[in-house]
Design a protein around this motif. Structure first.
Motif, PDB file in Angstrom:
ATOM      1  N   LEU A   4       0.830  -1.219   0.000  1.00 23.02           N
ATOM      2  CA  LEU A   4       0.000   0.000   0.000  1.00 23.02           C
ATOM      3  C   LEU A   4       0.857   1.258   0.000  1.00 23.02           C
ATOM      4  N   ALA A   5       2.174   1.078   0.277  1.00 21.98           N
ATOM      5  CA  ALA A   5       3.022   2.242   0.517  1.00 21.98           C
ATOM      6  C   ALA A   5       3.033   3.206  -0.668  1.00 21.98           C
ATOM      7  N   ALA A   6       3.014   2.663  -1.861  1.00 20.35           N
ATOM      8  CA  ALA A   6       3.127   3.529  -3.040  1.00 20.35           C
ATOM      9  C   ALA A   6       1.756   3.968  -3.569  1.00 20.35           C
ATOM     10  N   ALA A   7       0.691   3.571  -2.847  1.00 21.87           N
ATOM     11  CA  ALA A   7      -0.648   3.805  -3.395  1.00 21.87           C
ATOM     12  C   ALA A   7      -0.962   5.291  -3.567  1.00 21.87           C
ATOM     13  N   GLU A   8      -0.550   6.106  -2.599  1.00 21.90           N
ATOM     14  CA  GLU A   8      -0.921   7.524  -2.659  1.00 21.90           C
ATOM     15  C   GLU A   8      -0.303   8.190  -3.899  1.00 21.90           C
ATOM     16  N   ALA A   9       0.985   7.950  -4.106  1.00 23.86           N
ATOM     17  CA  ALA A   9       1.655   8.564  -5.259  1.00 23.86           C
ATOM     18  C   ALA A   9       1.055   8.032  -6.562  1.00 23.86           C
ATOM     19  N   PRO A  21      -7.899  13.693  -0.570  1.00 21.90           N
ATOM     20  CA  PRO A  21      -6.743  13.309   0.205  1.00 21.90           C
ATOM     21  C   PRO A  21      -6.872  11.876   0.746  1.00 21.90           C
ATOM     22  N   LEU A  22      -5.715  11.241   0.928  1.00 20.17           N
ATOM     23  CA  LEU A  22      -5.707   9.862   1.409  1.00 20.17           C
ATOM     24  C   LEU A  22      -5.078   9.824   2.807  1.00 20.17           C
ATOM     25  N   VAL A  23      -5.752   9.165   3.730  1.00 22.99           N
ATOM     26  CA  VAL A  23      -5.206   8.956   5.078  1.00 22.99           C
ATOM     27  C   VAL A  23      -4.915   7.467   5.214  1.00 22.99           C
ATOM     28  N   LEU A  24      -3.632   7.128   5.398  1.00 18.61           N
ATOM     29  CA  LEU A  24      -3.233   5.725   5.526  1.00 18.61           C
ATOM     30  C   LEU A  24      -2.867   5.458   6.981  1.00 18.61           C
ATOM     31  N   LEU A  25      -3.573   4.526   7.605  1.00 23.05           N
ATOM     32  CA  LEU A  25      -3.423   4.287   9.047  1.00 23.05           C
ATOM     33  C   LEU A  25      -2.960   2.870   9.329  1.00 23.05           C
ATOM     34  N   ALA A  26      -2.084   2.732  10.335  1.00 23.06           N
ATOM     35  CA  ALA A  26      -1.686   1.388  10.754  1.00 23.06           C
ATOM     36  C   ALA A  26      -2.866   0.696  11.431  1.00 23.06           C
ATOM     37  N   GLU A  27      -3.635   1.463  12.187  1.00 20.20           N
ATOM     38  CA  GLU A  27      -4.770   0.870  12.913  1.00 20.20           C
ATOM     39  C   GLU A  27      -5.836   1.933  13.160  1.00 20.20           C
ATOM     40  N   THR A  28      -7.082   1.532  13.039  1.00 18.67           N
ATOM     41  CA  THR A  28      -8.181   2.409  13.422  1.00 18.67           C
ATOM     42  C   THR A  28      -9.349   1.529  13.871  1.00 18.67           C
ATOM     43  N   THR A  29     -10.391   2.179  14.353  1.00 14.99           N
ATOM     44  CA  THR A  29     -11.571   1.401  14.715  1.00 14.99           C
ATOM     45  C   THR A  29     -12.241   0.873  13.448  1.00 14.99           C
ATOM     46  N   SER A  30     -12.743   1.797  12.627  1.00 10.85           N
ATOM     47  CA  SER A  30     -13.426   1.443  11.388  1.00 10.85           C
ATOM     48  C   SER A  30     -13.223   2.601  10.414  1.00 10.85           C
ATOM     49  N   THR A  31     -12.756   2.304   9.215  1.00 12.46           N
ATOM     50  CA  THR A  31     -12.563   3.399   8.245  1.00 12.46           C
ATOM     51  C   THR A  31     -13.900   4.058   7.903  1.00 12.46           C
ATOM     52  N   ASN A  32     -14.999   3.306   7.951  1.00 10.26           N
ATOM     53  CA  ASN A  32     -16.300   3.947   7.700  1.00 10.26           C
ATOM     54  C   ASN A  32     -16.609   4.986   8.770  1.00 10.26           C
ATOM     55  N   LEU A 188      -5.152  -3.002  -6.736  1.00  8.69           N
ATOM     56  CA  LEU A 188      -6.568  -3.329  -6.564  1.00  8.69           C
ATOM     57  C   LEU A 188      -7.361  -2.066  -6.186  1.00  8.69           C
ATOM     58  N   LEU A 189      -6.783  -1.291  -5.271  1.00  6.74           N
ATOM     59  CA  LEU A 189      -7.420  -0.045  -4.846  1.00  6.74           C
ATOM     60  C   LEU A 189      -7.620   0.881  -6.046  1.00  6.74           C
ATOM     61  N   HIS A 190      -6.605   1.018  -6.856  1.00  9.95           N
ATOM     62  CA  HIS A 190      -6.713   1.870  -8.049  1.00  9.95           C
ATOM     63  C   HIS A 190      -7.856   1.397  -8.949  1.00  9.95           C
ATOM     64  N   ASP A 191      -7.913   0.098  -9.209  1.00  9.29           N
ATOM     65  CA  ASP A 191      -8.918  -0.420 -10.152  1.00  9.29           C
ATOM     66  C   ASP A 191     -10.333  -0.264  -9.598  1.00  9.29           C
ATOM     67  N   ILE A 192     -10.496  -0.470  -8.295  1.00 14.59           N
ATOM     68  CA  ILE A 192     -11.828  -0.307  -7.698  1.00 14.59           C
ATOM     69  C   ILE A 192     -12.258   1.162  -7.803  1.00 14.59           C
ATOM     70  N   LEU A 193     -11.345   2.065  -7.465  1.00 16.86           N
ATOM     71  CA  LEU A 193     -11.683   3.498  -7.524  1.00 16.86           C
ATOM     72  C   LEU A 193     -12.002   3.927  -8.954  1.00 16.86           C
ATOM     73  N   ALA A 194     -11.293   3.362  -9.919  1.00 12.12           N
ATOM     74  CA  ALA A 194     -11.557   3.732 -11.318  1.00 12.12           C
ATOM     75  C   ALA A 194     -12.988   3.325 -11.711  1.00 12.12           C
ATOM     76  N   GLY A 195     -13.400   2.125 -11.300  1.00 10.38           N
ATOM     77  CA  GLY A 195     -14.765   1.683 -11.603  1.00 10.38           C
ATOM     78  C   GLY A 195     -15.809   2.542 -10.919  1.00 10.38           C
ATOM     79  N   LEU A 196     -15.545   2.842  -9.644  1.00  8.57           N
ATOM     80  CA  LEU A 196     -16.482   3.685  -8.889  1.00  8.57           C
ATOM     81  C   LEU A 196     -16.584   5.085  -9.496  1.00  8.57           C
ATOM     82  N   ALA A 197     -15.430   5.654  -9.840  1.00  6.88           N
ATOM     83  CA  ALA A 197     -15.406   7.015 -10.379  1.00  6.88           C
ATOM     84  C   ALA A 197     -16.146   7.088 -11.705  1.00  6.88           C
TER      85      ALA A 197
END
Ligand code: BTN
Length: 270
Positions: A4-9, A21-32, A188-197
């Motif tokens: 995921l490290a290179a995903a933002e760039a 903007p993208l927030v990348l977290l090691a841990e959270t409760t729920s991204t939703n 995978l993230l890129h491809d999902i976002l492309a379909g959604l967009a």
């Protein structure tokens, strides 16, 4: 290095309207939960939260969504797309189809990956017709009166997972288990976002018609015996309002618009 490290760039370079903007977290409760709180504070269209691990991941119908750290793609993206409240359920179908297409591309197959109405994504095993869940989608919206102020699309995809908790009892799978060569959460993230967009604004503006043929081809319930909201029969497709059509033993074709489809026979999904 995390996949995921290179995903933002990469997302920034792709010019997609979602993912920044993208927030990348090691841990959270729920991204939703993060996305909904930020939406209330005015976060812009396309904002996204990605986590390596969630301590309170949520699924549909009050279920929990659990995943070991670093093994799944876990994210939520905020849409500020103009949308009538009555069309919100269609966006779940859009998201499910975007995930299906991205997973099918990663597995280089167009036939094994299907949508289980309304928005689970399942993979057919290579030997038989059993289907296992690889992804789930949780869409939540913020309303101000009759206006949709924001739509949070939360997605979990099993990517690197090689073993699941016993309680899932063979009902779950991952890209790694399905033999994806070098699965990458970033691509995978890129491809999902492309379909959604591409599809979310179309469907929000004009209904399901622009994606209906593709959705019907990806429908994993068609021809299966199902029970939805007390209606039992054979699933006969998804109509243009996004409802699952169920043919009862008496011959009636009943459109069902809410709930979860329970499947009889050899379809297995959590
Ligand atoms: C389901 O299958 O019932 C939906 C699962 C949705 C899980 C994702 S993981 C990222 C986002 N954050 C959450 O708490 N849930 C969604």
């Amino acid at each position: 290095m995390s996949d995921l490290a290179a995903a933002e760039a990469a997302l920034r370079a792709s010019g997609l309207p979602l993912g920044a903007p993208l927030v990348l977290l090691a841990e959270t409760t729920s991204t939703n939960d993060l996305a909904k709180a930020a939406a209330r504070e005015g976060a812009p269209h396309g904002s996204m939260w990605v986590a390596e691990r969630q301590t309170a991941g949520r699924g549909r119908q009050g279920r929990r969504w659990t995943a070991a750290a670093g093994e799944s793609l876990l994210f939520s993206v905020l849409l500020r797309t103009p949308c009538a409240p009555s069309r919100l359920p269609l966006l779940s179908l859009v998201a499910g189809l975007a995930v299906r297409d991205a997973i099918a591309a990663a597995l280089a197959t167009d036939t094994r990956v299907v949508v289980k109405w309304p928005n689970d994504v399942l993979v057919r095993d290579t030997k038989g017709s059993a289907l296992r869940k690889i992804s789930g989608v949780l869409v939540e919206s913020m309303l101000a009166g009759s206006e949709v102020e924001g739509i949070v699309v939360g997605i979990g995809v099993n990517v690197h997972t090689r073993s699941f908790p016993d309680e899932l009892g063979g009902r779950a799978t991952s890209l790694a288990l399905e033999g994806a060569p070098a699965p990458s959460r970033g691509s995978l993230l890129h491809d999902i976002l492309a379909g959604l967009a591409r599809d979310a604004p179309l469907v929000a503006a004009s209904g399901l018609v622009p994606i209906h043929d593709r959705l019907s081809r990806a429908d994993g319930l068609a021809g299966r015996e199902v029970e939805v909201g007390g209606v039992r029969g054979i699933a006969e497709g998804i109509d243009r309002e996004g409802r699952l059509l169920v043919r009862t033993p008496e011959g009636a074709l009943v459109p069902t618009s809410s709930g979860e489809a329970t499947v009889r026979g050899d379809l297995v999904a959590r």
